[in-house]
Write a protein that holds these residues in place. Structure first.
Motif, PDB file in Angstrom:
ATOM      1  N   ALA A 255       0.815  -1.086   0.026  1.00  0.00           N
ATOM      2  CA  ALA A 255       0.002  -0.138   0.013  1.00  0.00           C
ATOM      3  C   ALA A 255       0.921   1.180   0.077  1.00  0.00           C
ATOM      4  O   ALA A 255       2.011   1.297   0.855  1.00  0.00           O
ATOM      5  CB  ALA A 255      -0.979   0.077   0.992  1.00  0.00           C
ATOM      6  N   GLY A 256       0.711   2.184  -1.008  1.00  0.00           N
ATOM      7  CA  GLY A 256       1.494   3.390  -1.115  1.00  0.00           C
ATOM      8  C   GLY A 256       2.809   3.190  -1.555  1.00  0.00           C
ATOM      9  O   GLY A 256       3.672   4.122  -1.847  1.00  0.00           O
ATOM     10  N   GLY A 257       3.138   1.868  -1.915  1.00  0.00           N
ATOM     11  CA  GLY A 257       4.444   1.641  -2.654  1.00  0.00           C
ATOM     12  C   GLY A 257       4.477   1.554  -4.260  1.00  0.00           C
ATOM     13  O   GLY A 257       3.605   1.854  -4.814  1.00  0.00           O
ATOM     14  N   ARG A 258       5.641   1.631  -4.567  1.00  0.00           N
ATOM     15  CA  ARG A 258       5.725   1.651  -6.142  1.00  0.00           C
ATOM     16  C   ARG A 258       5.487   0.251  -6.758  1.00  0.00           C
ATOM     17  O   ARG A 258       5.558  -0.807  -6.194  1.00  0.00           O
ATOM     18  CB  ARG A 258       7.322   1.924  -6.521  1.00  0.00           C
ATOM     19  N   ASP A 259       4.922   0.319  -7.908  1.00  0.00           N
ATOM     20  CA  ASP A 259       4.536  -0.767  -8.732  1.00  0.00           C
ATOM     21  C   ASP A 259       5.303  -0.987  -9.994  1.00  0.00           C
ATOM     22  O   ASP A 259       5.077  -0.410 -10.971  1.00  0.00           O
ATOM     23  CB  ASP A 259       2.891  -0.526  -8.913  1.00  0.00           C
ATOM     24  N   PRO A 260       6.415  -1.522 -10.038  1.00  0.00           N
ATOM     25  CA  PRO A 260       7.385  -1.676 -11.083  1.00  0.00           C
ATOM     26  C   PRO A 260       6.709  -2.083 -12.249  1.00  0.00           C
ATOM     27  O   PRO A 260       7.100  -1.511 -13.424  1.00  0.00           O
ATOM     28  CB  PRO A 260       8.229  -3.004 -10.674  1.00  0.00           C
ATOM     29  N   ALA A 261       5.582  -3.015 -12.357  1.00  0.00           N
ATOM     30  CA  ALA A 261       4.974  -3.597 -13.431  1.00  0.00           C
ATOM     31  C   ALA A 261       4.318  -2.552 -14.076  1.00  0.00           C
ATOM     32  O   ALA A 261       4.258  -2.071 -15.292  1.00  0.00           O
ATOM     33  CB  ALA A 261       4.155  -4.769 -13.191  1.00  0.00           C
ATOM     34  N   ALA A 262       3.228  -1.730 -13.412  1.00  0.00           N
ATOM     35  CA  ALA A 262       2.375  -0.504 -13.833  1.00  0.00           C
ATOM     36  C   ALA A 262       3.477   0.461 -14.335  1.00  0.00           C
ATOM     37  O   ALA A 262       3.111   1.111 -15.466  1.00  0.00           O
ATOM     38  CB  ALA A 262       1.725   0.092 -12.528  1.00  0.00           C
ATOM     39  N   GLU A 263       4.747   0.840 -13.870  1.00  0.00           N
ATOM     40  CA  GLU A 263       5.699   1.700 -14.250  1.00  0.00           C
ATOM     41  C   GLU A 263       6.142   1.390 -15.621  1.00  0.00           C
ATOM     42  O   GLU A 263       6.380   2.007 -16.419  1.00  0.00           O
ATOM     43  CB  GLU A 263       6.606   2.125 -13.198  1.00  0.00           C
ATOM     44  N   ARG A 264       6.647   0.014 -15.585  1.00  0.00           N
ATOM     45  CA  ARG A 264       7.163  -0.403 -16.868  1.00  0.00           C
ATOM     46  C   ARG A 264       6.331  -0.218 -18.308  1.00  0.00           C
ATOM     47  O   ARG A 264       6.875   0.106 -19.225  1.00  0.00           O
ATOM     48  CB  ARG A 264       7.486  -1.802 -16.568  1.00  0.00           C
TER      49      ARG A 264
END
Length: 358
Positions: A255-264
């Motif tokens: 929660a509230g963290g970064r999402d590497p897949a969504a960013e990629r």
């Protein structure tokens, strides 16, 4: 006197002539008294002319799968950039949800068990035969915290004291134990190969399941953007990348963290002309390097700064691409290096985002 093209005939002709030239290297310089209305009149004239001209294209930045440190810009027809962004933003969560459901399905679990069953059965049979061979020779394979060893036993399987055995018996058992050890090592090598093979089978099954999930939506995307060759190629690379990063897509996002897949797989919609039905007219009153040529934003991570393709921001030159850029000459002259950089960008047909302050 007010600056009006009905009274400033030469100015009107100059603007009309300048706008008719499409070759690079030609600019229009508007001169007039302060507070004469020259900027207002010029902008009104330009906007009226631009309203009769076709809209400019969209520009997006996408992740470069082959060279992640060099994001790729793509030119798309007006409105297509927003469509691509929205469709991909919907695709990734849906794909993620479907992956979780598929990998939790009992059918998938049964396939994984079946894939390794034959390999395990073969190894168990080989080990059982080895244990039987050891018993027939008066030996027993024993496992302990120190590893696997071979000990001498009697007919009931109870350990024998080594010192109670005759020299001939010790020699025979030593040779037999050596043979058992060699066979155990061979089974161990086969087990490692079987484990690698089973891992490959599991990977293939996971990939097959994931491909079945993504196939239909990816075909729809490829069909929707089939007229854009660059995007079509990128979508082909996207499909392959999605299949290679299944674990990343399945990982829990705090929660509230970064999402590497969504960013990629995000789309950086650098220039969106969806709501602009005609040629853009961009007035930049403060032509600093970032406002004119664009900028790269950064985020602080662990005491260091990092960035990615989603943090590239457009400047006035990007927004005016395919249209008209209006600048105040005195403002350009005040900014060191801007005039030379602007001439270079127009000459080369390329906007370079530089960071003079870094």
């Amino acid at each position: 006197f007010p600056f009006d093209f009905s009274s400033h005939n030469r100015a009107g002709k100059a603007l009309k002539f300048g706008l008719s030239i499409s070759d690079p290297g030609y600019n229009i310089f508007v001169l007039g008294e302060n507070r004469s209305g020259r900027m207002t009149a010029t902008m009104s004239y330009l906007e009226n002319k631009a309203a009769t001209r076709p809209a400019a294209d969209d520009w997006v930045y996408l992740f470069n799968f082959r060279r992640p440190s060099k994001p790729k810009p793509y030119r798309l027809a007006r409105g297509v950039g927003r469509q691509l962004r929205d469709q991909l933003a919907a695709l990734i969560p849906a794909y993620r949800k479907a992956l979780h459901a598929a990998f939790e399905d009992p059918t998938y679990t049964a396939r994984l068990r079946g894939a390794g069953a034959k390999l395990r059965e073969r190894l168990e049979t080989a080990y059982a035969e080895l244990e039987e061979s050891a018993r027939a020779q008066g030996l027993k394979i024993q496992r302990s915290e120190q590893g696997v060893g071979v000990i001498a036993v009697d007919a009931e399987g109870n350990p024998k004291a080594w010192e109670t055995l005759s020299a001939d018996e010790q020699q025979r058992l030593t040779a037999a134990a050596h043979e058992i050890g060699e066979r155990m090592r061979a089974i161990g090598v086969e087990a490692q190969k079987a484990e690698q093979l089973a891992g490959g089978v599991v990977t293939d099954i996971r990939r097959e399941v994931a491909d079945g999930i993504i196939d239909a939506p990816m075909q729809q995307l490829e069909s929707a953007f089939s007229h854009h060759a660059g995007i079509r190629r990128w979508l082909i690379e996207l499909r392959e990348d999605l299949l290679e990063h299944i674990d990343q897509l399945l990982a829990e996002v705090p929660a509230g963290g970064r999402d590497p897949a969504a960013e990629r797989y995000a789309v950086n919609l650098l220039v969106d002309n969806t709501d602009n039905p005609h040629q853009p007219v961009v007035l930049e009153p403060n032509p600093t390097f970032p406002r004119l040529f664009g900028a790269i934003e950064y985020r602080a991570v662990g005491g260091a700064l990092e960035t990615d393709f989603r943090m590239i921001r457009a400047g006035a030159l990007h927004r005016a691409n395919g249209g008209i850029l209006v600048l105040r000459a005195e403002a350009v002259a005040r900014e060191p290096g801007v005039w030379e950089a602007l001439k270079g960008a127009i000459r080369d047909g390329e906007v370079r985002i530089e960071e003079p302050q870094r």
